[in-house]
Design an enzyme around this catalytic site. Structure first.
Site, short mmCIF file in Angstrom:
data_model
loop_
_atom_site.label_atom_id
_atom_site.label_comp_id
_atom_site.label_asym_id
_atom_site.label_seq_id
_atom_site.Cartn_x
_atom_site.Cartn_y
_atom_site.Cartn_z
N ALA A 13 48.86 31.11 30.44
CA ALA A 13 49.71 31.90 29.32
C ALA A 13 49.26 30.51 28.04
CB ALA A 13 51.21 31.65 29.35
N ASP A 14 48.52 29.80 28.72
CA ASP A 14 48.16 28.59 26.92
C ASP A 14 46.59 27.94 26.88
OD1 ASP A 14 48.31 26.92 24.88
OD2 ASP A 14 49.19 25.89 25.12
N ILE A 15 45.72 28.44 27.39
CA ILE A 15 44.43 28.37 27.45
C ILE A 15 43.66 27.78 25.95
CG2 ILE A 15 42.31 29.11 28.40
CD1 ILE A 15 42.93 30.36 30.63
N ASN A 23 42.89 21.95 25.93
CA ASN A 23 43.34 22.40 27.72
C ASN A 23 42.93 22.57 28.43
OD1 ASN A 23 46.34 22.09 26.81
ND2 ASN A 23 46.57 24.26 26.81
#
Length: 195
Positions: A3-5, A9
């Site tokens: 949910a936060d690629i 990251n």
């Protein structure tokens, strides 16, 4: 689901011994897609999948979208959807990939932020909204540039004076469509000053 690629990251593991091995980090938003409420805003804006923006239930495929955006960034050297607001991103999605299908738009909790329903006799069609006040914004920009031209006149004799500047259409806003409430207020003010 991560949910936060995004590029921030993704890290190189050991560049000297394994130069092509990368590692996904920061699992602070990781969760099961079933636990994400429909319409919830997840993912960094430049990597946000269309289904997230429309407010459709998400699956792991939203991570694949974000990963595709990262791959494009690594290949092209620039972000596909960087420094855009949500509407501009949706506009780019439609331009690049075509409009989302009718069922996606009907299911989306946020579809009406970007699209409107054109009602026809036989069928209804979803249409991408245009940016608001385009004509007013163009006139406002033209008025500002006109004032700026006079303020930055090289010949000081021809340069706009403070009194002329205060009367310029950009300052008085005469070039903008009049708000009926402003007209009513002005008329009330004039009535009070006369009486």
């Amino acid at each position: 689901m991560h949910a936060d690629i995004k590029p921030d990251n993704i890290m190189l593991v050991n560049q000297s011994q394994q130069p092509y091995r990368v590692k996904l980090i920061d699992f602070g938003f990781a969760t099961s897609p079933a636990k994400i409420p429909c319409g919830a805003v997840i993912q960094a804006l430049g990597y946000r999948a269309p289904e997230v923006m429309l407010g459709i239930p998400v699956t792991e495929s939203a991570d694949i979208w974000a990963l595709g955006c990262v791959a494009a960034f690594l290949y092209l050297g620039y972000h596909l959807f960087f420094n855009m607001n949500e509407y501009e991103m949706m506009q780019h999605f439609v331009h690049m990939f075509g409009q989302p299908n009718k069922s996606m738009l009907q299911e989306g909790k946020h579809s009406k932020k970007y699209f409107w329903m054109r009602k026809g006799i036989m069928k209804h069609t979803w249409v991408l909204k245009t940016p608001p006040n385009t004509e007013s914004e163009a006139e406002d920009t033209a008025a500002f540039l006109s004032l700026l031209k006079w303020m930055l006149c090289v010949d000081p004799i021809k340069r706009i004076t403070p009194v002329e500047g205060l009367g310029h259409r950009f300052i008085t806003m005469k070039h903008l469509p009049e708000d009926p409430r402003a007209t009513e207020q002005r008329m009330a003010d004039e009535f009070l000053t006369r009486n």
